[in-house]
Enzyme design. Structure first.
Site, mmCIF file in Angstrom:
data_model
loop_
_atom_site.group_PDB
_atom_site.id
_atom_site.type_symbol
_atom_site.label_atom_id
_atom_site.label_comp_id
_atom_site.label_asym_id
_atom_site.label_seq_id
_atom_site.Cartn_x
_atom_site.Cartn_y
_atom_site.Cartn_z
ATOM 1 N N GLU B 59 0.921 -1.249 -0.016
ATOM 2 C CA GLU B 59 -0.193 0.023 -0.122
ATOM 3 C C GLU B 59 0.828 1.214 -0.048
ATOM 4 O O GLU B 59 0.536 2.412 -0.561
ATOM 5 C CB GLU B 59 -0.936 0.128 1.162
ATOM 6 C CG GLU B 59 -2.157 -0.977 1.133
ATOM 7 C CD GLU B 59 -1.953 -2.283 1.369
ATOM 8 O OE1 GLU B 59 -0.755 -2.664 1.904
ATOM 9 O OE2 GLU B 59 -2.575 -3.138 1.224
ATOM 10 N N HIS B 128 -11.703 -4.974 9.650
ATOM 11 C CA HIS B 128 -12.293 -4.941 8.273
ATOM 12 C C HIS B 128 -13.498 -4.244 8.387
ATOM 13 O O HIS B 128 -14.472 -4.448 7.629
ATOM 14 C CB HIS B 128 -12.415 -6.307 7.904
ATOM 15 C CG HIS B 128 -11.217 -7.029 7.333
ATOM 16 N ND1 HIS B 128 -10.064 -7.392 8.387
ATOM 17 C CD2 HIS B 128 -10.530 -7.250 6.208
ATOM 18 C CE1 HIS B 128 -9.201 -8.061 7.577
ATOM 19 N NE2 HIS B 128 -9.211 -7.883 6.178
#
Ligand SMILES: Cc1ncc(C[n+]2csc(CCOP(=O)(O)OP(=O)(O)O)c2C)c(N)n1
Ligand SMILES: [Mg+2]
Lengths: 320, 322
Positions: B59, B128
């Site tokens: 990322e 999440h």
């Protein structure tokens, strides 16, 4: 390698400009004219100048905090540079960014992040753009030996390698990250070059106090990159002459070692070479010192006389 | 035509990529696989591997690359699989992307979009399920969008892609399958313009994302009890449409903020403070916050439900305001 006299003179002039700029930064800071912190690049100039001697029109650059003079080398005027450093309206960011952010996109400079390594990936992005448009240029990204241990460096190396991006990673190994010796931070002797193999990249370690040695290593690696073979790593070993920032008395290192390294002076080496080859004489060298110093004094006077931005302008440039 | 939120997001990207060949997308599993929700399915085939790229799980590197590409003339619309993982590249976003133009000068424009799936989704657990809008509202230089309908998602994403500022674009996972009317013809929605999802006269609920639907449910129930609720969806949090709020409050004089994120230092904290500072004269009582509990979202579905506001909780909190 054989060099033309013009090439040697150009290299010397760039080296000298970096040296005198970095020195002027120290002197100007000592006069209390610079609000932030400076990180003098004295001793490391050859890493930047030798590498950038391989640059071509259209290449992109991500500088480090260690040699702000590079901005001037790439095109930023001394007036603009000193204005930004002295927090004036006439600086590239109107004094909102400061000494670490002397940068202009029109010279293909990508900017610099003071959150070390968070900007390493920019060169990959610029290289993506070059690939996207089928342009045969490349991107350079400079970082320090301490920064070499941060994750974003490794991610950026892997990404550049897997996408075969035209990027040269240049590790300015001045042997310290603030007070931490390179051996305390890296398990390998060469924190730049030794990591290249993990990503399938070629690498070189160059004597970072010898601008020609740096140039030759950079030339081999950039030839590889420009041939479309993917990224590479160049590590330049030198030694940070001054403290990390001004005021750092460097109690963590041996003064005798520092003095030994300061004898390996890249500028003095070039002067000796040019004098030996009779490409220039001492009077001409002295004249160059004087001229460059005059230019910088004029730029500093310009910056001093320039206004600062006003509180009404504090939000300018935040959003397009 | 009736399309899902997910389809609307995909269509926005496809239409923009057909219009402008400087736009490219990259992220994890977006190419052959078409993203884990199927949003980018078919895009690799249509636009080719130059414009639709899988990235490694890196990322920091691909957000950095998006920045470098945006600076130098491309318009990347990148995908960070889950907004939770934006934190992995938090410094790149918060320090670099947000501040780049300010710190380096006006020529440093960053026309890039970071899209992320966000929010709770039935047992996705603490890493999440996050709603991180408030973190990005806190970094001047970013734009932040969090749409609640297919129509808004499409119009706002097209605007985000055309905008020359960096945009954090949040897409709620539970909304992906919801359907909404979207016109055949082209449209965009400007940032900073709230939408009144239901008109009312007694109380204003400011709700975002998934909570807009729950606020509307609560409003429906309360209407039967004689309480008229206005539901205001800001759609973008940066810029924020203060005028729409002021206008609504001048009618209702009562305000509630409903969000799915946990309460402490959330969007509601900011909006409540803003209203009390700037619109105090319009308020007949304190601004009420309805938000998730201050816990990592538990795996157990019953407890997950318990932690996040539902229509009943919202309605109950409104009744207490009278
Ligand atoms: C992410 C991050 N961690 C720590 C710092 C503080 N810091 C500034 S310069 C520096 C040392 C950097 O060492 P190196 O990479 O070798 O570069 P040099 O200063 O020697 O040129 C540190 C730790 C920072 N700016 N960013
Ligand atoms: Mg160092």
């Amino acid at each position: 390698m054989e060099y033309s006299n013009e090439f040697l003179m150009k290299l010397y002039e760039e080296l000298l400009r970096c040296r005198l700029f970095e020195k002027k930064l120290v002197d100007t800071y000592a006069l209390g004219k610079i609000p932030g912190h400076i990180h003098s690049g004295l001793g490391g100039e050859a890493c930047y100048v030798g590498t950038l001697a391989t640059r071509q029109q259209g290449d992109y650059f991500k500088n480090s905090h260690r040699c702000i003079a590079v901005a001037n080398l790439l095109g930023v005027s001394l007036e603009t540079a000193f204005s930004e450093i002295m927090a004036k309206r006439t600086g590239n960011a109107g004094g909102r960014g400061g000494v670490n952010h002397v940068s202009q996109l029109k010279y293909n400079m990508l900017g610099f992040s003071a959150t070390l390594a968070c900007d390493i990936g920019l060169a990959g992005g610029a290289a993506m753009r070059l690939q996207y448009d089928g342009i045969d240029n490349m991107a350079y990204t400079f970082y320090g030996d301490g920064t070499a241990n941060r994750g974003p460096v490794h991610e950026a190396m892997n990404l550049a390698a897997v996408w075969k991006l035209p990027v040269l990673f240049v590790c300015d190994n001045n042997q310290f990250g603030i007070s931490t010796h390179v051996s305390q931070g890296s398990s390998v002797p060469n924190p730049g070059a030794d990591r290249a193999g993990a990503y399938g990249m070629p690498s070189e370690v160059a004597d970072g106090t010898d601008v020609l040695a740096v140039y030759e290593a950079a030339k081999r690696l950039t030839d590889h990159i420009r041939a479309g073979k993917g990224p590479a790593v160049l590590e330049c070993k030198n030694y940070r002459w001054r403290g990390h920032f001004e005021g750092d008395q460097t109690p963590y290192r041996d003064k005798a070692v520092t003095e030994e390294w300061m004898k390996k002076d890249s500028v003095a080496k070039m002067e000796k070479l040019l004098l030996d080859k009779k490409i220039i004489d001492q009077a001409a060298i002295d004249n160059m010192y004087q001229q460059i110093d005059d230019e910088m004094e004029r730029a500093i006077a310009f910056a001093e006389a320039s206004p600062a931005i006003t509180p009404e302008e504090i939000y300018d440039n935040l959003y397009v | 035509m009736l399309v899902t939120f997910a389809q609307a997001v995909g269509d926005a990207m496809r239409e923009e990529m057909r219009r402008d060949d400087r736009i490219l997308i990259f992220g994890e599993d977006i190419a052959e696989f078409g993203n884990i929700f199927g949003i980018t399915r078919g895009m690799l085939e249509e636009f080719g591997s130059k414009r639709v790229r899988n990235t490694p799980i890196s990322e920091m590197a691909f957000i950095g690359a998006a920045m470098g590409a945006a600076e130098t003339g491309l318009r990347p619309c990148v995908e960070l699989m889950y907004s939770d993982f934006s934190l992995v590249a938090f410094a790149e976003i918060y320090h670099c992307i947000a501040k780049w133009r300010y710190m380096h000068g006006p020529e440093y424009k960053l026309p890039l979009v970071i899209r992320s799936a966000m929010g709770s989704s039935f047992g996705a657990t603490g890493e999440h399920s996050n709603c991180l809008e408030s973190l990005y509202m806190h970094s001047p230089g970013l734009l932040v969008a969090s749409p609640s309908t297919a129509y808004d998602a499409k119009g706002l994403l097209k605007e985000a892609i055309r905008n020359d500022n960096p945009v954090m674009f949040f897409e709620h996972k539970q909304l992906y399958k919801t359907k909404g009317e979207v016109p055949e013809e082209e449209y965009t929605i400007p940032f900073g313009v709230a939408d009144i999802k239901r008109e009312g006269s007694d109380v204003t609920i400011i709700a975002i994302g998934l909570m807009v639907g729950r606020a509307l449910e609560a409003a429906e129930a309360l209407a039967k009890e004689g309480i008229s609720v206005e539901v205001l969806d800001p759609r973008t949090l940066v810029p924020f449409d203060k005028e729409a709020v002021r206008k609504s409050l001048s009618k209702t004089h009562r305000a509630m903020v409903v969000e799915e994120s946990n309460k402490t230092s959330g969007v509601g904290a900011e909006l409540a403070a803003m209203m009390q500072e700037e619109m105090y004269d319009e308020l007949d009582g304190p601004v009420v916050r309805v938000a998730a509990l201050d816990v990592p979202l538990p795996y157990n579905i019953e407890l997950e439900k318990y932690a996040i506001p539902d229509a009943e909780q919202i309605a109950a909190a409104i009744r207490k305001m009278f």
